[in-house]
Write an enzyme that holds these catalytic residues in place. Structure first.
Site, PDB file in Angstrom:
ATOM      1  N   ILE A   1       0.865  -1.173   0.000  1.00 36.71           N
ATOM      2  CA  ILE A   1       0.000   0.000   0.000  1.00 36.71           C
ATOM      3  C   ILE A   1       0.905   1.227   0.000  1.00 36.71           C
ATOM      4  O   ILE A   1       1.595   1.494   0.979  1.00 36.71           O
ATOM      5  CB  ILE A   1      -0.923   0.010   1.242  1.00 36.71           C
TER       6      ILE A   1
ATOM      7  N   GLU B   1       4.309  -7.914   2.945  1.00 39.51           N
ATOM      8  CA  GLU B   1       4.683  -8.845   4.000  1.00 39.51           C
ATOM      9  C   GLU B   1       4.195  -8.351   5.360  1.00 39.51           C
ATOM     10  O   GLU B   1       3.632  -9.102   6.158  1.00 39.51           O
ATOM     11  CB  GLU B   1       6.205  -9.023   4.045  1.00 39.51           C
TER      12      GLU B   1
ATOM     13  N   CYS C   1      12.296  -6.616   1.700  1.00 40.34           N
ATOM     14  CA  CYS C   1      13.202  -5.531   2.074  1.00 40.34           C
ATOM     15  C   CYS C   1      13.730  -5.764   3.492  1.00 40.34           C
ATOM     16  O   CYS C   1      13.235  -6.623   4.225  1.00 40.34           O
ATOM     17  CB  CYS C   1      12.485  -4.183   1.964  1.00 40.34           C
TER      18      CYS C   1
ATOM     19  N   CYS D   1      11.092  -5.402   6.311  1.00 36.69           N
ATOM     20  CA  CYS D   1      10.208  -6.573   6.408  1.00 36.69           C
ATOM     21  C   CYS D   1      10.924  -7.760   7.041  1.00 36.69           C
ATOM     22  O   CYS D   1      10.342  -8.488   7.845  1.00 36.69           O
ATOM     23  CB  CYS D   1       9.666  -6.950   5.034  1.00 36.69           C
TER      24      CYS D   1
END
Length: 143
Positions: free
Chosen positions: A53, A65, A97, A100
């Protein structure tokens, strides 16, 4: 990272891969046009989906994630076995990333992570491989 790609040969694996691919359809990515979907499997067998988002000011953007994990936690689930991550990139799968990876680590280091391509090929890895020598709750004596 070397990607040993494979196709699913069982129904449970296919279901999780399909859920990750389907989650991309809800992506709100008007700035990058880079859709990401995730599907998180709990130890109880429940699947939570997430999509990226984006925000026009970029900082508040949240990855698929973390959306999947936050949805599971909000529903009362905190023990996970597998997280499948997908995008529209078919040549090679994307990896999570750093933010995450650290967020996943909050819930354990034994998480299986599947990196999924749109053609349903995927690579199996683990959070431990993606985030070696990680800092987590056990580092603070909160195992």
């Amino acid at each position: 990272m070397k990607f040993d790609m494979e196709y699913s040969h069982d129904e449970a694996t296919t279901r999780l891969i399909d859920a990750a691919l389907d989650a991309r359809n809800n992506s709100h990515s008007p700035y990058s046009n880079f859709r990401v979907g995730a599907a998180l499997l709990t130890v109880e067998g429940k699947v939570f989906k997430g999509c990226n988002i984006e925000s026009c000011s970029f900082s508040p953007t949240i990855c698929a994630e973390r959306v999947a994990i936050a949805s599971a936690v909000a529903a009362g689930y905190t023990k996970f076995t597998t997280l499948a991550i997908s995008s529209d990139v078919n040549e090679t799968p994307i990896t999570p990333c750093g933010v995450c990876r650290q967020f996943m680590r909050e819930f354990g280091k034994d998480l299986q992570v599947w990196l999924v391509c749109p053609d349903k090929r995927f690579c199996r890895t683990t959070l431990e491989e993606l985030l070696p020598g990680s800092f987590g709750p056990d580092s603070l004596g909160k195992a």
